[in-house]
Write an enzyme that holds these catalytic residues in place. Sequence first.
Site, PDB file in Angstrom:
ATOM      1  N   THR A  44       6.391  -8.066   6.322  1.00 49.92           N
ATOM      2  CA  THR A  44       7.797  -8.443   6.291  1.00 49.92           C
ATOM      3  C   THR A  44       8.660  -7.448   7.051  1.00 49.92           C
ATOM      4  O   THR A  44       9.724  -7.797   7.559  1.00 49.92           O
ATOM      5  CB  THR A  44       8.272  -8.550   4.829  1.00 49.92           C
ATOM      6  N   TYR A 132      -4.781  -3.680   2.089  1.00 47.12           N
ATOM      7  CA  TYR A 132      -3.928  -4.864   2.269  1.00 47.12           C
ATOM      8  C   TYR A 132      -4.781  -5.994   2.833  1.00 47.12           C
ATOM      9  O   TYR A 132      -5.231  -5.932   3.983  1.00 47.12           O
ATOM     10  CB  TYR A 132      -2.781  -4.493   3.208  1.00 47.12           C
ATOM     11  N   LYS A 161      -3.442  -5.069  -2.263  1.00 49.46           N
ATOM     12  CA  LYS A 161      -2.483  -6.174  -2.155  1.00 49.46           C
ATOM     13  C   LYS A 161      -3.231  -7.376  -1.601  1.00 49.46           C
ATOM     14  O   LYS A 161      -3.801  -7.315  -0.509  1.00 49.46           O
ATOM     15  CB  LYS A 161      -1.307  -5.824  -1.254  1.00 49.46           C
ATOM     16  N   ILE A 206       3.809  -7.733  -4.711  1.00 50.13           N
ATOM     17  CA  ILE A 206       4.552  -7.149  -3.597  1.00 50.13           C
ATOM     18  C   ILE A 206       5.016  -8.345  -2.775  1.00 50.13           C
ATOM     19  O   ILE A 206       4.297  -8.835  -1.902  1.00 50.13           O
ATOM     20  CB  ILE A 206       3.681  -6.188  -2.766  1.00 50.13           C
TER      21      ILE A 206
END
Length: 299
Positions: A44, A132, A161, A206
């Site tokens: 993001t 991630y 994540k 998240i």
Amino acid sequence: MQSTYITPAVTVFDEKGRLDLDKNIQLYEYIKDYVSGFVVMGSTGEFFSLSFDASRQLIKLASDFQKGSMKVYAGASRMDVNESIALANYADECGLDGVMIISPYYFRLTDESIYDFYSQIAKNTKAKIFIYNFPEKTGYSISPEICFKLATTFPNIIGFKDTIPDTTHTCEIINLVKKELPYFEVYAGYDNNFAHNILSGGNGCIGGLSNIFPEFFKSWRDAFTDNNLLSISKHQQTVDKLMAIYNLHDPFIATLKKTLQLRGVINSDFICPPFTTVSPDKTDLIISILKEANIQIKN
């Protein structure tokens, strides 16, 4: 029941595409009283468009922010493993709470290559590392077995994540890794998987929507703290509607920035080329989605 919500903060630029340091700080202030922490330079945050120097600048900016009780993390995702190590070390030197690193993309990696990538980083930094996993962008998924091997070998690999629509994979990570290593943190990457993650024994989410209405996610976390099942359910139904925001424009980052602009948090919705900003007709759709969810456009 305890829960954690971390904001993958957008990176705010001015109209000429320069980092707007003041507006980035303003965004951190906007979310500060509502979420558990934030991470700069996640997906993001457009990490893929930022130079190495700009990445260091954002790390320093985040580390200087008066965070209070929040945790602050940085993305250290680079195609060059040595650059990932350098960013992880810089984030650690600046006092951040950890780094989040996606594995290399373009070509699919084997399990052996995934292990080698993260092990090289873990051996060469003292930073706490969150793996991630974002298979839609990398073309492959990091298996629970490889995650377990990495976490048991390297104590500084402390979390995961999982940006994946199906919750099955996340539950496998929880059941295999977190069961053996209770300190290991497992987060959903999609906002609508927050409740499922907590109920399955994970740590939370998240999620990008917390950029634009962090107060909603504070309320959802409060519902978990109070064990208020009815409120948890109502929040889930609302977030299921809000997920439509992700599908209005590709990449969704532009939609988040336009919504922040509509809410009066930032001035510019600039997104790094070749990506484009949201068109006026889609801006109207954003407003409709927010109204349906009873979200105020302006603070």
